[in-house]
Design a protein around this motif. Structure first.
Motif, PDB file in Angstrom:
ATOM      1  N   UNK A 103     -25.914 -13.527  -6.394  1.00 21.84           N
ATOM      2  CA  UNK A 103     -26.006 -13.713  -4.941  1.00 21.84           C
ATOM      3  C   UNK A 103     -25.542 -15.093  -4.464  1.00 21.84           C
ATOM      4  N   UNK A 104     -24.834 -15.837  -5.304  1.00 20.79           N
ATOM      5  CA  UNK A 104     -24.334 -17.159  -4.909  1.00 20.79           C
ATOM      6  C   UNK A 104     -23.298 -17.082  -3.790  1.00 20.79           C
ATOM      7  N   UNK A 105     -22.514 -16.001  -3.758  1.00 16.17           N
ATOM      8  CA  UNK A 105     -21.464 -15.848  -2.759  1.00 16.17           C
ATOM      9  C   UNK A 105     -21.084 -14.382  -2.671  1.00 16.17           C
ATOM     10  N   UNK A 106     -20.193 -14.069  -1.719  1.00 18.63           N
ATOM     11  CA  UNK A 106     -19.812 -12.678  -1.459  1.00 18.63           C
ATOM     12  C   UNK A 106     -18.460 -12.288  -2.052  1.00 18.63           C
ATOM     13  N   UNK A 107     -17.511 -13.213  -2.049  1.00 14.83           N
ATOM     14  CA  UNK A 107     -16.151 -12.913  -2.505  1.00 14.83           C
ATOM     15  C   UNK A 107     -15.584 -14.029  -3.370  1.00 14.83           C
TER      16      UNK A 107
ATOM     17  N   UNK B 246     -23.270 -23.188  -3.991  1.00 16.54           N
ATOM     18  CA  UNK B 246     -22.557 -22.365  -4.977  1.00 16.54           C
ATOM     19  C   UNK B 246     -21.326 -21.649  -4.419  1.00 16.54           C
ATOM     20  N   UNK B 247     -20.930 -21.964  -3.196  1.00 17.33           N
ATOM     21  CA  UNK B 247     -19.715 -21.397  -2.605  1.00 17.33           C
ATOM     22  C   UNK B 247     -18.907 -22.532  -1.997  1.00 17.33           C
TER      23      UNK B 247
ATOM     24  N   UNK C 153     -15.152 -22.612   7.330  1.00 13.93           N
ATOM     25  CA  UNK C 153     -15.977 -23.807   7.250  1.00 13.93           C
ATOM     26  C   UNK C 153     -15.973 -24.237   5.784  1.00 13.93           C
ATOM     27  N   UNK C 154     -15.303 -25.334   5.488  1.00 14.29           N
ATOM     28  CA  UNK C 154     -15.161 -25.791   4.107  1.00 14.29           C
ATOM     29  C   UNK C 154     -16.348 -26.671   3.750  1.00 14.29           C
ATOM     30  N   UNK C 155     -17.008 -26.330   2.647  1.00 13.80           N
ATOM     31  CA  UNK C 155     -18.164 -27.074   2.156  1.00 13.80           C
ATOM     32  C   UNK C 155     -17.659 -28.409   1.591  1.00 13.80           C
ATOM     33  N   UNK C 156     -18.099 -29.541   2.156  1.00 14.43           N
ATOM     34  CA  UNK C 156     -17.520 -30.834   1.761  1.00 14.43           C
ATOM     35  C   UNK C 156     -18.002 -31.399   0.426  1.00 14.43           C
ATOM     36  N   UNK C 157     -19.060 -30.839  -0.135  1.00 14.40           N
ATOM     37  CA  UNK C 157     -19.575 -31.349  -1.413  1.00 14.40           C
ATOM     38  C   UNK C 157     -19.599 -30.206  -2.421  1.00 14.40           C
ATOM     39  N   UNK C 158     -20.138 -30.458  -3.563  1.00 16.28           N
ATOM     40  CA  UNK C 158     -20.316 -29.402  -4.562  1.00 16.28           C
ATOM     41  C   UNK C 158     -21.786 -28.981  -4.647  1.00 16.28           C
ATOM     42  N   UNK C 159     -22.533 -29.202  -3.574  1.00 18.99           N
ATOM     43  CA  UNK C 159     -23.969 -28.930  -3.581  1.00 18.99           C
ATOM     44  C   UNK C 159     -24.294 -27.446  -3.473  1.00 18.99           C
TER      45      UNK C 159
END
Length: 140
Positions: A84-88, A34-35, A26-32
């Motif tokens: 904790x912004x992301x896992x990998x 942190x992943x 699932x690709x995040x469409x904005x830069x809102x």
């Protein structure tokens, strides 16, 4: 290529590779957020948050390694990600067409990694070369 377009192309390349490894990206469409990409498995409620980066340079350094910045923003506005912004980290060396799959905790407060093109190079990052299995293990 504009830096934002460069980043989005890396995210879509990662999504394609993730599908090849039986993930649903699932690709995040904005830069809102942190992943950049969330990965899920069919019939699973667990997900993995991935921050995707691609080498901005097509050139190796003098030791034959590629530098990848692990910060957000550009120029004087660069900032570190929170733990904790992301896992990998999912880092792509475009010139070599190689992915590095690195758990976030393996980088702690590192702002830049220097990655070898070859999985046989002497580097602390070599064990993460094409390490798609780490994503599977994170689900267990």
């Amino acid at each position: 290529m504009h830096p934002k377009a460069h980043g989005k192309s890396a995210e879509w390349l990662f999504a394609y590779e993730a599908v090849e490894h039986n993930w649903v990206p699932l690709v995040e469409p904005t830069d809102a957020l942190p992943y950049d990409v969330v990965l899920v498995k069919h019939c699973s409620s667990t997900f993995i948050k991935c921050q995707v980066k691609m080498t901005a340079s097509e050139r190796k350094n003098r030791d034959g390694f590629y530098n990848v910045n692990l910060s957000k923003g550009a120029g004087a506005n660069k900032k570190a990600y929170l733990h904790d912004d992301f896992d990998f980290w999912c880092l792509y060396i475009s010139n070599a067409r190689v992915w590095y799959i690195i758990p976030r905790e393996a980088t702690s407060n590192t702002r830049k990694v220097t990655l070898p093109e070859s999985k046989y190079a002497n580097s602390k990052w070599t064990k993460f070369h094409s390490a798609w299995h780490l994503l599977e293990e994170a689900l267990s």
